[in-house]
Enzyme design. Structure first.
Site, short mmCIF file in Angstrom:
data_model
loop_
_atom_site.label_atom_id
_atom_site.label_comp_id
_atom_site.label_asym_id
_atom_site.label_seq_id
_atom_site.Cartn_x
_atom_site.Cartn_y
_atom_site.Cartn_z
N LYS A 112 40.10 48.72 34.54
CA LYS A 112 40.81 47.93 33.53
C LYS A 112 41.09 48.74 32.27
O LYS A 112 42.15 48.61 31.68
CB LYS A 112 40.00 46.67 33.16
CG LYS A 112 40.03 45.59 34.23
CD LYS A 112 39.37 44.32 33.73
CE LYS A 112 39.19 43.31 34.86
NZ LYS A 112 38.39 42.16 34.42
N LYS A 195 43.82 44.71 46.82
CA LYS A 195 43.44 43.30 46.76
C LYS A 195 44.51 42.50 46.03
O LYS A 195 45.20 43.03 45.14
CB LYS A 195 42.07 43.14 46.09
CG LYS A 195 42.09 43.35 44.59
CD LYS A 195 40.81 42.89 43.92
CE LYS A 195 40.93 43.17 42.43
NZ LYS A 195 39.80 42.86 41.61
N LYS A 198 46.23 39.38 39.85
CA LYS A 198 47.21 39.02 38.82
C LYS A 198 47.98 40.23 38.31
O LYS A 198 49.12 40.12 37.89
CB LYS A 198 46.48 38.43 37.60
CG LYS A 198 46.06 37.02 37.77
CD LYS A 198 47.22 36.07 37.73
CE LYS A 198 46.78 34.69 38.14
NZ LYS A 198 47.88 33.84 38.56
P1 TYM Z 1 37.84 36.38 38.34
O1 TYM Z 1 38.24 35.30 37.41
O2 TYM Z 1 38.57 37.68 38.29
O3 TYM Z 1 37.95 35.87 39.81
C1 TYM Z 1 37.34 34.65 40.25
C2 TYM Z 1 36.81 34.83 41.65
O4 TYM Z 1 37.86 35.19 42.56
C3 TYM Z 1 37.46 36.29 43.35
N1 TYM Z 1 38.65 37.06 43.75
C4 TYM Z 1 38.94 37.42 45.01
N2 TYM Z 1 38.31 37.20 46.17
C5 TYM Z 1 38.88 37.68 47.30
N3 TYM Z 1 40.05 38.37 47.31
C6 TYM Z 1 40.73 38.62 46.16
N4 TYM Z 1 41.87 39.27 46.18
C7 TYM Z 1 40.17 38.13 44.94
N5 TYM Z 1 40.57 38.19 43.64
C8 TYM Z 1 39.63 37.53 42.92
C9 TYM Z 1 36.55 37.08 42.45
O5 TYM Z 1 35.70 37.93 43.20
C10 TYM Z 1 35.79 35.98 41.74
O6 TYM Z 1 34.68 35.55 42.51
N6 TYM Z 1 33.74 38.47 36.43
C11 TYM Z 1 34.22 37.29 37.12
C12 TYM Z 1 33.94 35.99 36.40
C13 TYM Z 1 32.51 35.74 36.05
C14 TYM Z 1 31.44 35.43 36.94
C15 TYM Z 1 30.31 35.22 36.13
C16 TYM Z 1 31.35 35.32 38.32
C17 TYM Z 1 31.99 35.70 34.79
N7 TYM Z 1 30.68 35.39 34.84
C18 TYM Z 1 29.06 34.90 36.69
C19 TYM Z 1 30.10 35.03 38.86
C20 TYM Z 1 28.98 34.82 38.06
C21 TYM Z 1 35.73 37.41 37.26
O7 TYM Z 1 36.38 38.04 36.48
O8 TYM Z 1 36.27 36.65 38.25
#
Ligand code: TYM
Length: 332
Positions: A112, A195, A198
């Site tokens: 990022k 993957k 966005k």
């Molecule tokens: P975020 O908002 O980027 O994504 C939310 C969830 O979607 C999953 N994901 C995917 N899974 C499979 N294939 C894909 N292409 C794909 N793109 C996104 C992500 O793995 C995620 O589970 N850091 C985290 C948010 C967070 C969090 C937490 C998660 C903050 N605190 C505590 C778990 C526990 C994030 O940015 O997810």
């Protein structure tokens, strides 16, 4: 019953298919068997610049989509991260437990910050994973349902939980990642080696759940496959077709082997046409339900208020134990 916790960023408006299949779908299932805490992580969202009005609207929109996807406030605790101040408070303690080099090894930060340019990346983006550690440890979560891209952050969580427990005495549950192999990584429809995300260069590769169903059908039909025409799951040599089979299998509950059999002798066109239809059937009611929740912001806000109250009760207890363990003088 065992506890799960997970979070999703409100940043971009619509959830995409990777968010749903990789994470949110599991959240819905786990609320039946686990003590489940799910949150919209607005504190994490501001690690990159956000327009205030958009952030507010997108936070509600994320909550509405989670409810539309099937989260039930009677069965889980749904809340907004900034409503529970303990996240930032435990985050500080965790910052002071993390090595600089250790934080520097987080690959999501490297990706990022490289995209943003090193000068523009904030310290908040750097410490992002450490706030995520606090998110998880505050709830003493046993499992964390996420996609593959979050695995390293859960590993850091385990390391810091063990470090804290070792230094100050048993305080935190050491959590495990809950990552389903089949849907751990959903790929971009136009570039099936990356993957779905966005930040894709080509919006045709990204399926947003709130897009016009017709536009979604079109994206599925123009997905990149490969030059031979055999419908077979082979992630290495046929990543495009395999991704479509994964999506089809998960949304319909039909096994991959059965799908391969059904499409024997048929071309990619048949699979894409059917998957486009399945997607339209999935997103059409999802959009309507999301709109329904948005049309009633008072109910939505009251769900989130109750969720925050339940979350705070747990978070406050863990924070108090942490402060005590660290040696902070209690305020009398
Ligand atoms: P975020 O908002 O980027 O994504 C939310 C969830 O979607 C999953 N994901 C995917 N899974 C499979 N294939 C894909 N292409 C794909 N793109 C996104 C992500 O793995 C995620 O589970 N850091 C985290 C948010 C967070 C969090 C937490 C998660 C903050 N605190 C505590 C778990 C526990 C994030 O940015 O997810």
């Amino acid at each position: 019953s065992p506890r799960v916790l997970s979070g999703i960023q409100p940043t971009a408006g619509s959830f995409h298919l990777g968010n749903y299949l990789g994470a949110v779908r599991q959240w819905v299932a786990l609320q039946e068997t686990h003590d489940a805490f799910y949150m919209v992580v607005d504190l994490h969202a501001i690690t990159v610049p956000q327009d205030p009005a958009e952030l507010r609207a997108n936070t509600r929109l994320a909550a509405a989509q989670l409810l539309a996807a099937g989260l039930d406030p009677e069965r889980c605790t749904l809340f907004v991260q900034s409503h529970v101040p303990e996240h930032a408070q435990l985050g500080w303690v965790m910052n002071c437990l993390t090595g600089f080099g250790e934080a520097s090894r987080m690959t999501q930060f490297k990706d990022k910050s490289a995209k943003q340019g090193a000068d523009r990346a904030t310290v908040g983006l750097f410490t992002y994973p450490i706030l995520q550690v606090a998110d998880i440890l505050l709830y003493q979560a046993n499992e964390v349902p996420v996609g593959e891209d979050q695995r390293q952050h859960i590993e850091l969580t385990r390391d810091l939980a063990e470090r804290f427990n070792g230094r100050y005495g048993q305080t935190f549950t050491v959590p495990s990642p809950y990552i389903l192999k089949e849907t751990a990584k959903i790929y971009d429809l136009q570039d099936p080696s990356s993957k779905m995300s966005k930040s894709t260069a080509n919006p045709k590769g990204l399926v947003n759940l709130l897009d016009e169903p017709k536009a979604t059908a079109k994206k599925i039909k123009s997905a990149v496959t490969d030059t031979d025409t055999v419908i077979r799951f082979d992630a290495e040599n046929k990543p495009g077709v395999s991704n479509l089979l994964t999506i089809m299998s998960t949304l319909t509950g039909t096994g991959i082997a059965e799908l391969e059999q059904n499409y024997e002798g048929k071309g990619y066109g048949a699979l894409k046409t059917d998957l486009a239809e399945v997607m339209v059937e999935f997103v059409t009611p999802f959009r309507a339900r999301t709109q329904g929740y948005l049309d009633d912001p008072e109910t939505l806000d009251s769900v989130l208020a109750k969720g925050a109250e339940k979350a705070r009760a747990v978070a406050a207890e863990t924070l108090a134990q942490t402060y005590e363990a660290v040696g902070f003088l209690p305020a009398k």
